[in-house]
Scaffold this active site. Structure first.
Site, PDB file in Angstrom:
ATOM      1  N   CYS A   8       0.845  -1.192   0.000  1.00  0.00           N
ATOM      2  CA  CYS A   8       0.000   0.000   0.000  1.00  0.00           C
ATOM      3  C   CYS A   8       0.875   1.235   0.000  1.00  0.00           C
ATOM      4  CB  CYS A   8      -0.877   0.024   1.233  1.00  0.00           C
ATOM      5  SG  CYS A   8      -1.804  -1.486   1.470  1.00  0.00           S
ATOM      6  N   ARG A  33       1.950   2.023  -7.928  1.00  0.00           N
ATOM      7  CA  ARG A  33       2.146   0.813  -7.141  1.00  0.00           C
ATOM      8  C   ARG A  33       0.931  -0.105  -7.194  1.00  0.00           C
ATOM      9  NH1 ARG A  33       5.640   2.023  -2.587  1.00  0.00           N
ATOM     10  NH2 ARG A  33       4.209   1.028  -1.174  1.00  0.00           N
ATOM     11  N   TRP A  80      -4.154  -1.568  -1.083  1.00  0.00           N
ATOM     12  CA  TRP A  80      -4.202  -2.746  -1.952  1.00  0.00           C
ATOM     13  C   TRP A  80      -4.546  -3.868  -1.011  1.00  0.00           C
ATOM     14  CZ3 TRP A  80      -1.972  -7.369  -3.757  1.00  0.00           C
ATOM     15  CH2 TRP A  80      -2.220  -7.630  -5.104  1.00  0.00           C
ATOM     16  N   ASN A 106       0.259  -0.307   6.160  1.00  0.00           N
ATOM     17  CA  ASN A 106       0.781  -1.038   5.015  1.00  0.00           C
ATOM     18  C   ASN A 106       1.396  -2.314   5.580  1.00  0.00           C
ATOM     19  OD1 ASN A 106       2.125  -1.936   2.804  1.00  0.00           O
ATOM     20  ND2 ASN A 106       3.510  -0.185   2.609  1.00  0.00           N
ATOM     21  N   GLY A 107       0.926  -3.472   5.158  1.00  0.00           N
ATOM     22  CA  GLY A 107       1.485  -4.722   5.680  1.00  0.00           C
ATOM     23  C   GLY A 107       0.387  -5.650   6.165  1.00  0.00           C
ATOM     24  N   GLU A 483      10.120 -22.737 -15.799  1.00  0.00           N
ATOM     25  CA  GLU A 483       9.924 -21.325 -15.470  1.00  0.00           C
ATOM     26  C   GLU A 483      11.112 -20.485 -15.951  1.00  0.00           C
ATOM     27  OE1 GLU A 483       7.526 -19.528 -14.757  1.00  0.00           O
ATOM     28  OE2 GLU A 483       8.359 -17.733 -13.846  1.00  0.00           O
ATOM     29  N   LYS A 487      10.671 -17.402 -18.552  1.00  0.00           N
ATOM     30  CA  LYS A 487      11.138 -16.031 -18.291  1.00  0.00           C
ATOM     31  C   LYS A 487      11.972 -15.534 -19.466  1.00  0.00           C
ATOM     32  CE  LYS A 487       9.038 -14.850 -15.841  1.00  0.00           C
ATOM     33  NZ  LYS A 487       8.024 -15.646 -15.255  1.00  0.00           N
ATOM     34  N   GLU A 490       9.793 -14.880 -22.625  1.00  0.00           N
ATOM     35  CA  GLU A 490       8.882 -13.750 -22.471  1.00  0.00           C
ATOM     36  C   GLU A 490       9.555 -12.412 -22.709  1.00  0.00           C
ATOM     37  OE1 GLU A 490       5.559 -14.353 -19.093  1.00  0.00           O
ATOM     38  OE2 GLU A 490       7.579 -14.694 -18.373  1.00  0.00           O
ATOM     39  N   HIS A 506      16.021 -38.149 -25.591  1.00  0.00           N
ATOM     40  CA  HIS A 506      14.943 -38.634 -26.453  1.00  0.00           C
ATOM     41  C   HIS A 506      14.568 -37.624 -27.533  1.00  0.00           C
ATOM     42  CE1 HIS A 506      14.391 -42.142 -23.918  1.00  0.00           C
ATOM     43  NE2 HIS A 506      14.597 -41.328 -22.891  1.00  0.00           N
ATOM     44  N   LYS A 603      -0.281  -8.680 -18.917  1.00  0.00           N
ATOM     45  CA  LYS A 603      -0.141  -9.107 -17.517  1.00  0.00           C
ATOM     46  C   LYS A 603      -1.234 -10.105 -17.166  1.00  0.00           C
ATOM     47  CE  LYS A 603       1.626  -8.953 -13.425  1.00  0.00           C
ATOM     48  NZ  LYS A 603       2.792  -9.870 -13.347  1.00  0.00           N
TER      49      LYS A 603
END
Ligand code: G6P
Length: 608
Positions: A8, A33, A80, A106-107, A483, A487, A490, A506, A603
């Protein structure tokens, strides 16, 4: 370079200007943010004025009249959501019963449910579902037995477990504001006859570039022409130096990092801590609800799909359950007749808005299955469809390529698998405890992995003209290979494949020739020796092998050895993905791409 920023946004002001103007500007500077609601408190003549709601700042400013709020001190907040859906009552500031204390946060407060219960028992009434409101009531309660506000504040804060940055205003002390930092960032801005505080420098950079960073466990008392920083536990004054910031506004938004992706990669230690704090109290209840299901199907897309694959290994090894992992886009066509009320579907989605994942969840619900969602965005569609939700608490992720949301998904899935194993009795308590302790240490392990940044940049320079990359792994290291390859594809637009190392012979081996980079995920564990053989196979075809592992043996077989910290094999996916994120990032930047906005990608894919 500054430390990471997070969820936040907080902005506080005390001085001679109309506080609301400084605060609205500050909130707008914090918009990047990500947020779902916003609010402001100001004070004049011993009375608090509060306006808040869900929505965009501009709309709220117009609808609620943010700019008409009186007073020369005040605090603003962009929220948020982490506890409680985004709506008007859950927006901050939150107040105590008397309406004399208002605060923004915030948290995550880990033990808020317990504190809330205690305070309800003492007659406090709550107006929101937030963990934040608990803090206001707790201070109010402590004030009854304290000689002054500051003492009450300290006593109350000692009882909180979790991460928090707070901004607090109290009508009884008209000349000051309080700001607290514990594992959530906070910085003071020192002006001329005016003082600011914010979770992030851009919020006040227009007024002053002289800043004082608070450290964890410290709080500040600010007036218009002074600031004092003290330790939370003892109240002892801490000497702080003022630093001059030379960043531009744009640099400041990224906390000094050139891209959001890099900032988010560096935020992972904190994000993982929040994922742990945010779920510790509820994981048992969720695990109990799902412990009896034997037909478990993970559905997800993209990076979340890779987290699901790791989830499968965790469930197998710890809880002795064998889940199916299906791409959400395929699930509907393959599983329609196989789902019933004995089926558990676990949907993993950062955004909670991916069309294919939502469609899979809806089908599962229609067929009577139980649906658990692992989600980052609070209140998103997935959370509304699901029966149960676990949040990853990573904070908003702005870079299109998922980084911190992935490692927090892994964190949550690890916690869930451990708790399931405990309930079902499929692993010894000693083993589970050890895993829990190691999980708590993963933020440190990620810090260690981040230290390879310089070496990975150099490696990227050497490999920037490569056409193809291969990533190989086995067991729980296989999703990490996938992954890593994702990355790279992308953001660098280099062709990359993630493979189970056993598959190499193979087919893919035919593609390995002189100098082709092969990234090997090779932690010690069940399959280490096999991985070494696979590396040798690739080397025999003159591949350029980059090996990630904790065994020195790799130094001899690989061209480049990335030393990873020792950790239980089941936890390796968390730190091991970090160098792969950094490698992809540097390759993207060196090749002139914007890693935050890769071509053709979004996104969140909200169409099928
Ligand atoms: C898009 C994003 C990926 C993400 C995937 C799934 O492709 O670019 O980073 O992994 O969607 O998104 P979700 O929000 O469901 O995790």
């Amino acid at each position: 370079m500054g430390k990471v920023v997070d969820v936040c946004g907080i902005i506080g002001y005390i001085g001679d200007r109309p506080a609301c103007e400084v605060i609205v500007k500050g909130l707008k500077r914090l918009e990047y943010r990500g947020y779902d609601s916003a609010g402001i408190v100001t004070e004049e003549g011993g009375r608090l004025y509060i306006k808040k709601g869900a929505g965009r700042i501009d709309e709220l400013a117009e609808k609620l009249g943010f700019l008409e709020m009186p007073g020369k001190r005040g605090i603003g907040h962009t929220r948020w959501a982490t506890h409680g859906v985004p709506n008007d009552s859950n927006a901050h500031p939150q107040t105590d019963c008397s309406g004399e204390i208002a605060l923004v946060h915030n948290g995550i407060i880990e033990n808020f449910a317990e504190l809330r219960g205690e305070l309800l028992g003492k007659g406090h009434t709550f107006k929101s579902d937030t963990d934040t409101e608990t803090i206001a009531h707790l201070i109010e309660e402590e004030l009854k037995s304290s000689s002054n506000f500051e003492e009450a504040l300290r006593k109350a804060l000692k009882r909180l477990k979790g991460s928090f940055a707070l901004g607090i205003i109290y009508t009884g002390e008209p000349d000051r504001l309080y700001f607290v930092r514990n594992e959530s960032p906070l910085v003071l801005g020192i002006g001329d006859g005016e003082t600011f505080a914010a979770s992030d420098i851009p919020a006040f950079l227009e007024y002053t570039n002289r800043v004082v960073f608070l450290d964890d466990g410290e709080y500040a008392v600010i007036t218009m022409d002074s600031y004092v920083v003290k330790k939370l536990d003892t109240g002892e004054v801490v000497e702080k130096s003022v630093q001059e910031i030379t960043w531009t506004l744009e640099m400041a938004e990224k906390a000094g990092y050139p891209h959001f992706m890099l900032k988010e990669i560096h935020e992972q230690p904190r994000a993982i801590k929040d994922a742990i704090h945010g779920n510790r109290e509820i994981i048992r209840g969720i695990a109990e609800e799902i412990a009896n299901y034997d037909r478990i199907i993970f559905v997800a897309m993209g990076t979340s799909y890779h987290a699901a694959l790791v989830g499968k290994y965790l469930f197998q090894r710890l809880a002795k359950k064998v889940p199916i992992v299906e791409e959400a886009s395929e699930f509907r066509y393959e599983f329609e007749d196989l789902i019933d009320d004995r089926t558990l579907v676990i949907a993993i989605t950062q955004s909670g808005e991916t069309a294919d994942t939502l469609a899979a969840m809806k089908l599962a619900k229609k067929k009577g299955a139980k649906v658990l969602a692992v989600v980052n965005v609070v209140g998103s569609m997935a959370t509304r469809i699901a029966d149960l939700t676990l949040y990853t608490h990573a904070g908003p992720e702005i870079g299109v390529a998922a980084t911190k949301t992935y490692t927090t998904q892994l964190t949550v899935l690890t916690m869930l698998a451990i708790e399931l194993a405990r309930i079902i009795g499929t692993a010894s308590e000693e083993h589970l405890r050890r895993l829990e302790e190691e999980l708590i240490r993963t933020p440190e392990l990620v810090e260690l992995a981040l230290k390879h940044d310089g070496a990975l940049r150099e490696l990227a320079e050497a490999l920037m003209d490569s056409r193809d990359f291969f990533y190989i792994g086995r067991g729980v290291g296989f999703p990490t290979a996938l992954e890593g390859a994702l990355k790279l594809k992308e953001i660098s637009y280099i062709h990359a494949e993630g493979l189970s190392a056993g598959e190499l012979k193979h087919g893919p081996l035919a593609l390995i020739e002189d100098g082709v980079p092969v990234v090997a995920i090779a932690p010690s564990g069940k399959t280490f020796e096999k991985m070494v053989s696979n590396i040798e196979e690739a080397k025999a075809r003159r591949a350029f092998v980059i090996a990630l592992g904790d065994s020195k043996k790799l130094e001899k077989v690989a061209d480049v050895f990335i030393q990873m910290p020792e950790v239980d094999e089941l936890l390796t996916p968390i730190p091991y993905v970090v160098p792969l994120q950094l490698l992809a990032y540097h390759l993207a930047v060196l090749r002139g791409n914007d890693p935050d906005k890769p071509r053709n990608l979004a996104k969140s894919v909200t169409v099928e």
